[in-house]
Every structure is written in structure tokens, then in C-alpha cells.
Motif scaffolding. Structure first.
Motif, PDB file in Angstrom:
ATOM      1  N   TYR A   3       0.813  -1.225   0.000  1.00  0.00           N
ATOM      2  CA  TYR A   3       0.000   0.000   0.000  1.00  0.00           C
ATOM      3  C   TYR A   3       0.850   1.281   0.000  1.00  0.00           C
ATOM      4  O   TYR A   3       0.363   2.350   0.309  1.00  0.00           O
ATOM      5  CB  TYR A   3      -1.015   0.020   1.157  1.00  0.00           C
ATOM      6  N   ILE A   4       2.123   1.143  -0.257  1.00  0.00           N
ATOM      7  CA  ILE A   4       2.963   2.326  -0.481  1.00  0.00           C
ATOM      8  C   ILE A   4       3.559   2.243  -1.891  1.00  0.00           C
ATOM      9  O   ILE A   4       3.370   3.127  -2.719  1.00  0.00           O
ATOM     10  CB  ILE A   4       4.088   2.452   0.572  1.00  0.00           C
ATOM     11  N   TYR A   7       1.549   3.034  -4.956  1.00  0.00           N
ATOM     12  CA  TYR A   7       1.199   4.437  -5.179  1.00  0.00           C
ATOM     13  C   TYR A   7       2.412   5.276  -5.601  1.00  0.00           C
ATOM     14  O   TYR A   7       2.357   6.483  -5.635  1.00  0.00           O
ATOM     15  CB  TYR A   7       0.533   5.016  -3.917  1.00  0.00           C
ATOM     16  N   CYS A  34      -1.028  20.858   3.216  1.00  0.00           N
ATOM     17  CA  CYS A  34      -0.245  20.090   4.188  1.00  0.00           C
ATOM     18  C   CYS A  34       1.241  20.079   3.827  1.00  0.00           C
ATOM     19  O   CYS A  34       1.612  19.892   2.668  1.00  0.00           O
ATOM     20  CB  CYS A  34      -0.793  18.671   4.207  1.00  0.00           C
ATOM     21  N   GLY A  36       3.315  17.778   4.505  1.00  0.00           N
ATOM     22  CA  GLY A  36       3.660  16.441   3.999  1.00  0.00           C
ATOM     23  C   GLY A  36       3.451  16.364   2.495  1.00  0.00           C
ATOM     24  O   GLY A  36       4.227  15.725   1.771  1.00  0.00           O
ATOM     25  N   HIS A 193      -4.250  13.447   6.497  1.00  0.00           N
ATOM     26  CA  HIS A 193      -4.305  12.848   7.833  1.00  0.00           C
ATOM     27  C   HIS A 193      -5.094  13.695   8.826  1.00  0.00           C
ATOM     28  O   HIS A 193      -5.698  13.151   9.746  1.00  0.00           O
ATOM     29  CB  HIS A 193      -2.889  12.519   8.312  1.00  0.00           C
ATOM     30  N   VAL A 194      -5.144  15.005   8.613  1.00  0.00           N
ATOM     31  CA  VAL A 194      -6.095  15.838   9.369  1.00  0.00           C
ATOM     32  C   VAL A 194      -7.506  15.299   9.116  1.00  0.00           C
ATOM     33  O   VAL A 194      -8.300  15.083  10.033  1.00  0.00           O
ATOM     34  CB  VAL A 194      -6.003  17.322   8.926  1.00  0.00           C
ATOM     35  N   PHE A 219      -0.611  10.824   0.165  1.00  0.00           N
ATOM     36  CA  PHE A 219       0.700  11.463   0.182  1.00  0.00           C
ATOM     37  C   PHE A 219       1.687  10.941  -0.858  1.00  0.00           C
ATOM     38  O   PHE A 219       2.768  11.484  -0.995  1.00  0.00           O
ATOM     39  CB  PHE A 219       1.300  11.317   1.576  1.00  0.00           C
ATOM     40  N   VAL A 222       1.194   9.063  -6.852  1.00  0.00           N
ATOM     41  CA  VAL A 222      -0.043   8.719  -7.578  1.00  0.00           C
ATOM     42  C   VAL A 222      -1.244   9.411  -6.932  1.00  0.00           C
ATOM     43  O   VAL A 222      -2.113   9.962  -7.616  1.00  0.00           O
ATOM     44  CB  VAL A 222      -0.265   7.184  -7.619  1.00  0.00           C
ATOM     45  N   GLN A 226      -3.549  12.140  -8.921  1.00  0.00           N
ATOM     46  CA  GLN A 226      -4.983  11.881  -9.073  1.00  0.00           C
ATOM     47  C   GLN A 226      -5.800  13.031  -8.466  1.00  0.00           C
ATOM     48  O   GLN A 226      -6.808  13.461  -9.042  1.00  0.00           O
ATOM     49  CB  GLN A 226      -5.357  10.552  -8.408  1.00  0.00           C
ATOM     50  N   GLN A 245     -10.045  11.746  -2.384  1.00  0.00           N
ATOM     51  CA  GLN A 245      -9.212  10.849  -3.209  1.00  0.00           C
ATOM     52  C   GLN A 245      -8.636   9.735  -2.329  1.00  0.00           C
ATOM     53  O   GLN A 245      -8.500   8.604  -2.755  1.00  0.00           O
ATOM     54  CB  GLN A 245      -8.065  11.667  -3.852  1.00  0.00           C
ATOM     55  N   TYR A 246      -8.321  10.074  -1.079  1.00  0.00           N
ATOM     56  CA  TYR A 246      -7.611   9.172  -0.164  1.00  0.00           C
ATOM     57  C   TYR A 246      -8.617   8.265   0.548  1.00  0.00           C
ATOM     58  O   TYR A 246      -8.614   8.150   1.771  1.00  0.00           O
ATOM     59  CB  TYR A 246      -6.889  10.077   0.844  1.00  0.00           C
ATOM     60  N   SER A 247      -9.468   7.613  -0.256  1.00  0.00           N
ATOM     61  CA  SER A 247     -10.605   6.899   0.338  1.00  0.00           C
ATOM     62  C   SER A 247     -10.202   5.609   1.043  1.00  0.00           C
ATOM     63  O   SER A 247     -10.987   5.048   1.797  1.00  0.00           O
ATOM     64  CB  SER A 247     -11.646   6.600  -0.738  1.00  0.00           C
ATOM     65  N   ARG A 248      -8.983   5.131   0.795  1.00  0.00           N
ATOM     66  CA  ARG A 248      -8.560   3.913   1.506  1.00  0.00           C
ATOM     67  C   ARG A 248      -8.326   4.199   2.995  1.00  0.00           C
ATOM     68  O   ARG A 248      -8.218   3.280   3.803  1.00  0.00           O
ATOM     69  CB  ARG A 248      -7.309   3.307   0.864  1.00  0.00           C
ATOM     70  N   VAL A 249      -8.222   5.474   3.336  1.00  0.00           N
ATOM     71  CA  VAL A 249      -7.997   5.851   4.739  1.00  0.00           C
ATOM     72  C   VAL A 249      -9.080   6.803   5.276  1.00  0.00           C
ATOM     73  O   VAL A 249      -9.578   6.623   6.382  1.00  0.00           O
ATOM     74  CB  VAL A 249      -6.601   6.519   4.879  1.00  0.00           C
TER      75      VAL A 249
ATOM     76  N   LEU B   3       3.039  13.057   8.746  1.00  0.00           N
ATOM     77  CA  LEU B   3       3.298  11.824   8.015  1.00  0.00           C
ATOM     78  C   LEU B   3       2.828  10.629   8.823  1.00  0.00           C
ATOM     79  O   LEU B   3       2.876  10.630  10.044  1.00  0.00           O
ATOM     80  CB  LEU B   3       4.782  11.693   7.686  1.00  0.00           C
ATOM     81  N   PRO B   6       1.080   3.055   6.572  1.00  0.00           N
ATOM     82  CA  PRO B   6       0.306   1.848   6.861  1.00  0.00           C
ATOM     83  C   PRO B   6       1.200   0.748   7.444  1.00  0.00           C
ATOM     84  O   PRO B   6       2.234   0.425   6.879  1.00  0.00           O
ATOM     85  CB  PRO B   6      -0.243   1.411   5.495  1.00  0.00           C
ATOM     86  N   GLN B  53      -6.426   5.102  12.126  1.00  0.00           N
ATOM     87  CA  GLN B  53      -7.492   4.545  11.292  1.00  0.00           C
ATOM     88  C   GLN B  53      -7.058   3.168  10.806  1.00  0.00           C
ATOM     89  O   GLN B  53      -5.880   2.909  10.637  1.00  0.00           O
ATOM     90  CB  GLN B  53      -7.714   5.475  10.088  1.00  0.00           C
ATOM     91  N   ASP B  56      -8.709   0.676   4.768  1.00  0.00           N
ATOM     92  CA  ASP B  56      -9.782  -0.059   4.110  1.00  0.00           C
ATOM     93  C   ASP B  56      -9.170  -0.845   2.943  1.00  0.00           C
ATOM     94  O   ASP B  56      -9.018  -0.326   1.841  1.00  0.00           O
ATOM     95  CB  ASP B  56     -10.827   0.955   3.628  1.00  0.00           C
ATOM     96  N   GLU B  59     -11.254  -1.295  -0.276  1.00  0.00           N
ATOM     97  CA  GLU B  59     -11.244  -0.071  -1.089  1.00  0.00           C
ATOM     98  C   GLU B  59      -9.890   0.080  -1.789  1.00  0.00           C
ATOM     99  O   GLU B  59      -9.813   0.359  -2.988  1.00  0.00           O
ATOM    100  CB  GLU B  59     -11.504   1.133  -0.161  1.00  0.00           C
ATOM    101  N   ALA B  60      -8.808  -0.141  -1.015  1.00  0.00           N
ATOM    102  CA  ALA B  60      -7.455   0.027  -1.582  1.00  0.00           C
ATOM    103  C   ALA B  60      -7.246  -0.949  -2.736  1.00  0.00           C
ATOM    104  O   ALA B  60      -6.744  -0.572  -3.800  1.00  0.00           O
ATOM    105  CB  ALA B  60      -6.408  -0.195  -0.503  1.00  0.00           C
TER     106      ALA B  60
END
Lengths: 359, 89
Positions: A3-4, A7, A34, A36, A193-194, A219, A222, A226, A245-249, B3, B6, B53, B56, B59-60
Motif C-alpha cells: 500500500y505504499i 502508489y 499540508c 507532507g 491525515h487531518v 501522500f 499517484v 490523481q 481521493q484518499y478513500s482507503r484511509v 506523516l 500503513p 485509522q 480499508d 477499497e485500496a
């Protein structure tokens, strides 16, 4: 790393670069809020992949950068007390105060310890009962819940020698203030992250009031490409909305447990931001019921008179009005090893990122 | 400061999780997250020693599958660049 790496795939970055180029006709100015994001954008050289009409500017989302010199001066004053141990995240240690820095005080013998988590500060307090341990609480909604959790834990553990010096701030007042003051923008790349904590609701006022989009972004390169694509698309379609966009988190309602903890411990207060001045309800003060953990309430010190450095334009850079290269001190009198302003100190500061990747 | 990365849950005990990123492991507080649906193998976003968190993964993975489609489109772009002998992007 899972997951890094996915992206950071150059083919996907290139795909979005092409899509942006294809759909973008009008000039568009986007601010990454941000620090970051600023770091990632410069590190991966993303501006070079964008067409000329798409401009990225850095915003006020570096906690160390927007924190006032007065805060550093007071932290230094605490560190000079015989029975005080200062605990801090590493970002703050080199930030210049009016006549010193925490790094210099440490070299002179003050007990200042860099820690990774407020939990480390509490352990230090437990092991040093004859000392008062002050934790320097800086950061936005991402970091403030950890301070809240720390204070609640300290209450449970009946710690009497542990204090938090809060300079915690919240993001939306700064984002609105910039546009109110006339900074020309077409959209915000929203802080990932906020928003993990707050959800997307805190930005809903921005499309309504200013007719511009906000896309909450991850962050990695990709993610950022996007997000830029989504904002360009909104502008070209005459839309203004908050998207994730960051819907996985990031979930639309954020993290309720962390929000509740913030509300339990902190209350809003007017606060000063470098470059923006005093913004209403933009800071977080420890509530009265937890005042015995509030360093400002419990430890009185004399603080030296405030002096700002000459020539530093950190404030204008945080407002997106100037870029680091516009500053006469950049890379000459001001470098990461000998910084004049906070924007050069923090790894998320614009000047620091430009110094490393875009001189 | 903001920062966060995961990290995979390796074990959970007493409000804390041991999480790994690559070869490194971290003790992580679960105070800021609802613990009920966490299990070993989940990914958490950690920041200053606290999990913020759960990632997901459904979703990912679905987004990553879409990206695979984009990669194919990108291959076509590469071919076009080779054909025209110039960079389009």
C-alpha cells in the motif's frame, strides 16, 4: 511495502499526467495545504510533470512553521528551570527563538529529550518523580488527539508531574482566512491525515462560500497526481465540491473516537499563526477540568522579549504569496543546518523541501 | 509531522498492538480507534505512537485494480510516443 509501493508506480503517475494535460484548458492555481504534501510534491518532482497552466503553491500546513516564536521562547524558559525536563517531537528542536533554540539550550545542559510519542513523555514522568516533565504539544487535528489521549491517561494514572504545553491548531480557519485575505486560488489539495480524524465535513463551507473545490489527498505521487486531476476536472466542469481521493484511509465522517477525545480535553481559542495573524477559534486550549496538566496554567516563567529575524519571509511563503526562492536568505544565510526561519527547519517546511529537492 | 504510514498488525494485547512496517516493528496505542473489528493482518495508519485509522483494504485493492487498467492505457501511450518518436507527456 504494501500500500505504499503501488502508489509510487511511474506508469500510473504518467497516466494521470497525461489525463491532466488532456482535460486542462484554463489556468488553475492549487494550494497543497499540508507540509507532507509539499515534501512529496518536491521530492518526486511533480511540478515538472504538469502543464504550464497548472500551478501548485504551498500552504500553511506545517505545524512548526506556523507556530510563533513566543511559543519557542516560552519552551526555552521552561527548559531553563532546574527541575524541568522538556520532551518534544524532533521537528521543534532547531527552531530559532528570539535569542536561542532548544538545541542550543540542550547543548548548554538543559534536559531536553526528543521523543516519538506522548506516551514516551509519560514514561519519563513516571521514572522522574522529582522532576516536572513538559510535553510540547504542537500539530493539527492529526496530532492533537494523541495529546488528548495522553492527558486522559495521565489523569487515570494520577500523574502529578506531567504537563502539556499546547500550541495545537485546527486547519479550517487558516484555509478560509487565506481566501478571505485575497490569495488567489482555484482549489485546495486537502490534508489527508487531518481529514482522517475530522472527515470531510470541516471543508464544506469552502465550496459554498468561495466556489472552489477541495480534494482530500493521500501522500504518494499517484495520490497527488490523481487529486490534481480531480481538481482540474472540477474547474473545467464549473463544479466546486469536497471530494475524497484518499478513500482507503479517510472516511466521510472521520474518526469518531478521536473526535470525542479531542472534545473531551480541548476547547477552541483564538490563536496566532505565522503569516496569518490571530485567527478566531483556530487553536486548542486544554479545558479547565484538565488544568492541572496544562503547563501554561501550572508553571509560571519569565519569558524574554520577542524578537523577529530580519529578512525572513516565512510568513509570506506560508500564505502562498512568495516562493522560497524569492527570499534573499534562502540557501545563503538560511540553510537546514543553520536556519533563520521555521520554514527551513521542519522537514515539512516549504523552504526545507525546496532546499533539498528544487534549488 | 503529519506523516503516517500503513503498518500491519502482528499482535494485539491490552489496548496496544505490535505493528510492522517492512522489517521494523512498533508498539502502537489503540486508544484512538474502535478496537472491536481489528485483527492480526489488518493494516493501521500509525502516527506518533497511536493508530488513527484502519486501512480499508477492500477499497485500496479495488483502486489498485483500476490502476492496473490505467497501466494498460499507459502502455498504449508509450507505443504512441515510440511511433511518433517524441514524448507526449
Amino acid at each position: 511495502m504494501k500500500y505504499i509501493d503501488e502508489y509510487r508506480n511511474k506508469d500510473i503517475v504518467k497516466y494521470f499526467a497525461n489525463q491532466i494535460k488532456t482535460i486542462s484548458n484554463q489556468p488553475i492555481r492549487l494550494m497543497e495545504v499540508c507540509g507532507g504534501h509539499t515534501m512529496s510534491i518536491q521530492k518526486f518532482g511533480l511540478p515538472h510533470l504538469l502543464p504550464e497552466n497548472v500551478e501548485l503553491i504551498s500552504g500553511p500546513g506545517c505545524p512548526v512553521c506556523v507556530t510563533g516564536r513566543e511559543y519557542v521562547d516560552r519552551a526555552i524558559a521552561y527548559s531553563r528551570l532546574e527541575d524541568v525536563i522538556i520532551t518534544t517531537y524532533g521537528d521543534l528542536i532547531k527552531v530559532p527563538g528570539s535569542s536561542s533554540s532548544l538545541e542550543r539550550e540542550k547543548a548548554d545542559g538543559a534536559d531536553i529529550r526528543i521523543i516519538y510519542s506522548i506516551l514516551d513523555a509519560m514514561l519519563i514522568a513516571k521514572k522522574n518523580k522529582s522532576k516536572r516533565v513538559v510535553f510540547l504539544g504542537i500539530g493539527f487535528e492529526t496530532t492533537a488527539p494523541a495529546s488528548a489521549a495522553g492527558i486522559i491517561k495521565a489523569q487515570t494514572a494520577s500523574l502529578t508531574n506531567f504537563f502539556v504545553f499546547s500550541a495545537h491548531k485546527v486547519m479550517p480557519p487558516a484555509m478560509e482566512s487565506l481566501i478571505d485575505e485575497g490569495v488567489q486560488l482555484d482549489g485546495y489539495i486537502g490534508p489527508g491525515h487531518v481529514s482522517t480524524i475530522t472527515g470531510k465535513g470541516i471543508y464544506e463551507n469552502i465550496p459554498k462560500k468561495f466556489n472552489m473545490g477541495v480534494v482530500i489527498s493521500g501522500f504518494e505521487p499517484v495520490d497527488l497526481m490523481q487529486s490534481i486531476h480531480m481538481l482540474v476536472k472540477q474547474k473545467e466542469n464549473n463544479e466546486a465540491k469536497v471530494e475524497i481521493q484518499y478513500s482507503r484511509v479517510v472516511k466521510p465522517d472521520g474518526n469518531k473516537v478521536a473526535q470525542d477525545m479531542l472534545d473531551e480535553v480541548f476547547e477552541p481559542r483564538d490563536d496566532w499563526w505565522r503569516g496569518l495573524g490571530v485567527l478566531k477559534d483556530s487553536g486548542l486550549k486544554i479545558k479547565r477540568k484538565y488544568h492541572k496538566f496544562d503547563a501554561e496554567e501550572m508553571i509560571k516563567v519569565e519569558v524574554e522579549e520577542l524578537k523577529e529575524p530580519k529578512g525572513c519571509i516565512c510568513g509570506l511563503i506560508l500564505r502562498g504569496e512568495k516562493k522560497p526562492k524569492d527570499c534573499k536568505l534562502f540557501g545563503k544565510a538560511c540553510t537546514p543546518s543553520d536556519p533563520v526561519g521555521a520554514c527551513m527547519v521542519s522537514s515539512e517546511g516549504s523552504c526545507h523541501a525546496y532546499y533539498l529537492y528544487n534549488r | 509531522m503529519c506523516l503516517s504510514i500503513p503498518a500491519r498488525i502482528e499482535s494485539i494485547e491490552g489496548g496496544m498492538a505490535v505493528c510492522s512496517v517492512g522489517q521494523s516493528t512498533y508498539n502502537t496505542s489503540l486508544d484512538l480507534i474502535s478496537e472491536e473489528d481489528l485483527k492480526v493482518g489488518d493494516y493501521l495508519l500509525i502516527h506518533t505512537g497511536f493508530a488513527l485509522q484502519k486501512l480499508d483494504t477492500e477499497e485500496a485493492n479495488s483502486i489498485l485494480a483500476t490502476f492496473e487498467e490505467f497501466k494498460k492505457l499507459n502502455d498504449n501511450l508509450d507505443k504512441e510516443e515510440l511511433k511518433q518518436n517524441k514524448r507526449i507527456v
